[in-house]
Structures are given as C-alpha cells and as structure tokens.
Enzyme design. Structure first.
Site, PDB file in Angstrom:
ATOM      1  N   HIS A  41       0.848  -1.193   0.000  1.00  0.00           N
ATOM      2  CA  HIS A  41       0.000   0.000   0.000  1.00  0.00           C
ATOM      3  C   HIS A  41       0.883   1.242   0.000  1.00  0.00           C
ATOM      4  O   HIS A  41       2.054   1.189   0.388  1.00  0.00           O
ATOM      5  CB  HIS A  41      -0.894   0.011   1.235  1.00  0.00           C
ATOM      6  CG  HIS A  41      -1.957  -1.035   1.213  1.00  0.00           C
ATOM      7  ND1 HIS A  41      -3.041  -0.989   2.054  1.00  0.00           N
ATOM      8  CD2 HIS A  41      -2.115  -2.162   0.459  1.00  0.00           C
ATOM      9  CE1 HIS A  41      -3.820  -2.034   1.823  1.00  0.00           C
ATOM     10  NE2 HIS A  41      -3.275  -2.766   0.856  1.00  0.00           N
TER      11      HIS A  41
ATOM     12  N   GLU B  88       1.073   3.869   1.894  1.00  0.00           N
ATOM     13  CA  GLU B  88       1.669   4.249   3.178  1.00  0.00           C
ATOM     14  C   GLU B  88       2.839   3.346   3.534  1.00  0.00           C
ATOM     15  O   GLU B  88       3.864   3.811   4.049  1.00  0.00           O
ATOM     16  CB  GLU B  88       0.618   4.203   4.297  1.00  0.00           C
ATOM     17  CG  GLU B  88      -0.528   5.177   4.106  1.00  0.00           C
ATOM     18  CD  GLU B  88      -1.711   4.611   3.331  1.00  0.00           C
ATOM     19  OE1 GLU B  88      -2.815   5.148   3.486  1.00  0.00           O
ATOM     20  OE2 GLU B  88      -1.541   3.625   2.570  1.00  0.00           O
TER      21      GLU B  88
ATOM     22  N   CYS C  16      -5.762   2.212   5.893  1.00  0.00           N
ATOM     23  CA  CYS C  16      -6.455   0.959   6.204  1.00  0.00           C
ATOM     24  C   CYS C  16      -5.894   0.398   7.513  1.00  0.00           C
ATOM     25  O   CYS C  16      -4.899   0.905   8.040  1.00  0.00           O
ATOM     26  CB  CYS C  16      -6.255  -0.037   5.059  1.00  0.00           C
ATOM     27  SG  CYS C  16      -4.604  -0.766   5.023  1.00  0.00           S
TER      28      CYS C  16
ATOM     29  N   CYS D 297      -2.098  -0.430   7.299  1.00  0.00           N
ATOM     30  CA  CYS D 297      -1.269   0.769   7.262  1.00  0.00           C
ATOM     31  C   CYS D 297      -1.311   1.505   8.599  1.00  0.00           C
ATOM     32  O   CYS D 297      -0.304   2.057   9.038  1.00  0.00           O
ATOM     33  CB  CYS D 297      -1.703   1.675   6.120  1.00  0.00           C
ATOM     34  SG  CYS D 297      -1.371   0.932   4.506  1.00  0.00           S
TER      35      CYS D 297
END
Length: 150
Positions: A47, A49, A77, A80
């Site tokens: 992801h 991040e 999320c 993250c």
C-alpha cells in the site's frame, strides 16, 4: 497533500494499484513518497503508506519516524494504521475517508469487525499451538543485554 493526491492518480493510471498515494514529510520537506503498488508487485501489503514508510526509514537509516508527518489521499487501512503506529509517525493527515474508499470498492469494514471479535469467532481460523521452544526464544530476548527496544 497535493503531492499525495498526485501520486494516487499517477499509480492508478499506470495500473500499479488502487488510487492511493502517500508522502512522508520531515522538517517541512518530503523525504519519501509512495503509491499503491499491489498490482505491479503482486504484493497485497504494498500500500502507498507502507511503500512511503519503507522508503522513509531507509532514507533516515532508522525504524522510527516520530519527527515525521504522513500525508495520504485516503484514511489509512488497518494494516497501514498498524505500520504507522509501529513506525511511531508523529502525525497523519488524510483527505478521503474509509467510507469514501468503501464506496469505490476498497471496503475495510470486515477487517475492523474481525479485529473486534474474539479469535475463536473470526472468519479465518486461528489456532493457538503452545510450544515451550517458542517461549524459550522470548525468554532469550528478555535476557539479551544488547537488544534494541522498539
């Protein structure tokens, strides 16, 4: 924030992953950036991040980012969020919410619900297999005089 949003669009248009971007700022300067790379790498943990955190820690040569801020085009999320706490990021700014993400097909509500359930009631079966050898390693960690706390 504008740069995080730009990265989200860039990664999306390059078919690297979903429309997510993040930057990490220290002392007013961007030190790392990332966009969602799940599709490009086949790695569900890539992801925006996470990519940005990995790059920031490499850039700074340390595993904590308490003097940094993270800007993301969307609320992080659960995965993250965990990484943000592990990295001790000082502050997080985000544009879109988790509800906005759910509206476009990135719905994390199942994960939030699963985390609130006892282990025995989760959709994925988790089996506790106590093993004294595993405890021995933990005991060795506690006795290790040069361990690095984090």
């Amino acid at each position: 924030m504008a740069h995080a949003i730009s990265l989200s669009r860039k990664g999306m248009l390059a078919d690297e992953g979903g429309p997510f971007g993040a930057v990490i700022v220290r002392n007013g300067e961007i030190i790392a950036e990332g966009n969602n790379m799940v599709v490009a790498t086949g790695d569900p943990t890539n992801h925006a991040e996470i990519v940005a955190i990995r790059r920031a820690t490499a850039e700074l040569g340390r595993f904590e980012l308490s003097d940094c801020e993270l800007y993301a085009n969307c609320e992080p999320c659960p995965m993250c969020l965990g990484a943000i706490y592990w990295a001790k990021v000082g502050k997080v700014y985000f544009a879109n919410t988790r509800d906005d993400a759910a509206r476009i097909g990135f719905d994390d509500s199942l994960i939030y619900e699963e985390l609130a359930r006892p282990i025995g009631e989760r959709q994925i079966e988790f089996v506790h297999v106590p093993d004294p050898r595993a405890q021995e390693v933990f005991d060795e960690w506690l006795a290790k005089p040069d361990r690095v706390e984090y």
